[in-house]
Enzyme design. Structure first.
Site, mmCIF file in Angstrom:
data_model
loop_
_atom_site.group_PDB
_atom_site.id
_atom_site.type_symbol
_atom_site.label_atom_id
_atom_site.label_comp_id
_atom_site.label_asym_id
_atom_site.label_seq_id
_atom_site.Cartn_x
_atom_site.Cartn_y
_atom_site.Cartn_z
ATOM 1 N N ARG A 2 16.711 15.830 8.116
ATOM 2 C CA ARG A 2 15.478 14.810 7.571
ATOM 3 C C ARG A 2 13.871 15.892 7.324
ATOM 4 N NH1 ARG A 2 15.345 10.614 3.198
ATOM 5 N NH2 ARG A 2 13.735 11.620 2.978
ATOM 6 N N ARG A 56 -5.553 -3.451 -12.296
ATOM 7 C CA ARG A 56 -4.810 -2.507 -12.243
ATOM 8 C C ARG A 56 -3.595 -2.124 -12.836
ATOM 9 N NH1 ARG A 56 -5.530 1.719 -6.594
ATOM 10 N NH2 ARG A 56 -4.750 3.277 -8.592
ATOM 11 N N PRO A 114 -1.256 -5.966 -2.255
ATOM 12 C CA PRO A 114 -0.029 -6.469 -1.013
ATOM 13 C C PRO A 114 1.109 -5.665 -0.399
ATOM 14 C CG PRO A 114 0.375 -6.720 -3.305
ATOM 15 C CD PRO A 114 -1.097 -5.816 -3.199
ATOM 16 N N GLU A 115 0.886 -5.356 0.738
ATOM 17 C CA GLU A 115 2.036 -5.099 1.622
ATOM 18 C C GLU A 115 2.699 -6.599 2.134
ATOM 19 O OE1 GLU A 115 1.777 -2.234 4.854
ATOM 20 O OE2 GLU A 115 -0.573 -1.407 3.913
#
Length: 277
Positions: free
Chosen positions: A158, A109, A2-3
């Site tokens: 960043r 998992r 899933p995203e």
DNA sequence: AGCTCAACCTGGCTGC
DNA sequence: TGCAGCCAGGTTGAGC
């Protein structure tokens, strides 16, 4: 699996069947997920009515009058609705019964997780795991020019790559490893570029690309996920046609150059070094 | 604060 | 055929 798109499609799939229904039983087959499933989950939920299912980032939020259950699918989690007399399968970790229906979490998992936020702890938005998430890609804060401006503002100074910056979800949530590569391709941005070096214009393109990429995936998933939510067949791979992801060595659809694969932050990134500058 | 990396767990695929 | 090694859609937490 899933995203954000898959989580959202799952939410849309299970909502009509679960919303307003009362939990008659909870069975924890294996509670050793990413975090231990709350010990007293059955006691907490039994007899309680699920009033709403919302989503925050990749978390599904099941609302009850006395609190909110958070459920994350991790890497391999899938939620399916089945009849309770259908035997649970291997890797069914937890199941919730609503009379004759069972909502089953299948997660080989065990990177998924389940949490409980009691009402007295305050709004679920301040639950530790949700508190520092970025904004929702389809909410006002990321709409129009806001998305690009936010990405730009938060990235100043960043040095991390723009791929890792976007994937981290500190600015906008829901962009996982597949759609991160896809969005950067759509925005024609090289994933290796430092987040702090991308222009305002670049981030405007990226914000738009993120919204379009996720939206397209949700629309495509709506149909391909339907029977996987409702049936108990093996979960088919949900994979929208990708332009770069998992296409290492294959020609770019736009320019014909070969797609490259690199590793960034322990994750694979795919891109076209000609189209993405 | 930000960066990097190990870790959680299981299965599937590749290559010897 | 067997087995070692590597890879996989996510995320946290430790160490610097």
């Amino acid at each position: 699996m899933p995203e954000l798109p898959e989580v959202e499609v799952t939410r849309q799939g299970i909502s009509p069947q679960i919303k307003g229904k009362t939990i008659t039983k909870v069975i924890v087959h294996d509670g050793r997920l990413r975090w231990p499933v709350p010990k007293n989950l059955e006691k907490i939920l039994q007899g309680q009515q699920c009033t709403e299912i919302r989503r925050r980032g990749k978390y599904l939020l099941f609302e009850f009058s006395h609190g909110v259950m958070l459920l994350h699918l991790g890497m391999t989690g899938v939620l399916r609705i089945q009849k309770i007399d259908e035997a649970p399968k291997k890797y069914n970790r937890v199941e919730f019964h609503f009379d004759t229906l069972a909502l089953r979490l299948h997660d080989p998992r065990k990177f998924g997780s389940i949490h409980w936020n009691p009402k007295e702890d305050g709004p679920v938005e301040s639950f530790p795991l949700l508190a520092k998430l970025g904004v929702e890609p389809f909410e006002k804060e990321f709409s129009g020019d806001h998305g690009g401006e936010l990405l730009y503002k938060k990235s100043r100074g960043r040095s991390v790559s723009v791929k890792q910056y976007l994937l981290a979800g500190q600015v906008v949530v829901g962009v996982g490893n597949i759609y991160c590569s896809e969005s950067l391709f759509e925005a024609k941005i090289n994933p290796k570029k430092a987040a702090g070096k991308i222009s305002k214009l670049g981030y405007a393109r990226l914000a738009l690309a993120v919204r379009l990429t996720l939206e397209k995936a949700i629309n495509a998933g709506g149909s391909s996920l339907k029977d996987f939510v409702h049936s108990d067949g093996e979960p088919g791979h949900f994979m929208v046609l990708t332009k770069v992801y998992d296409r290492a060595g294959l020609p770019c659809h736009d320019c014909g150059a070969l797609i490259k694969q690199i590793v960034q932050g322990q994750r694979s990134t795919y891109f076209c070094s000609v189209c993405q500058k």
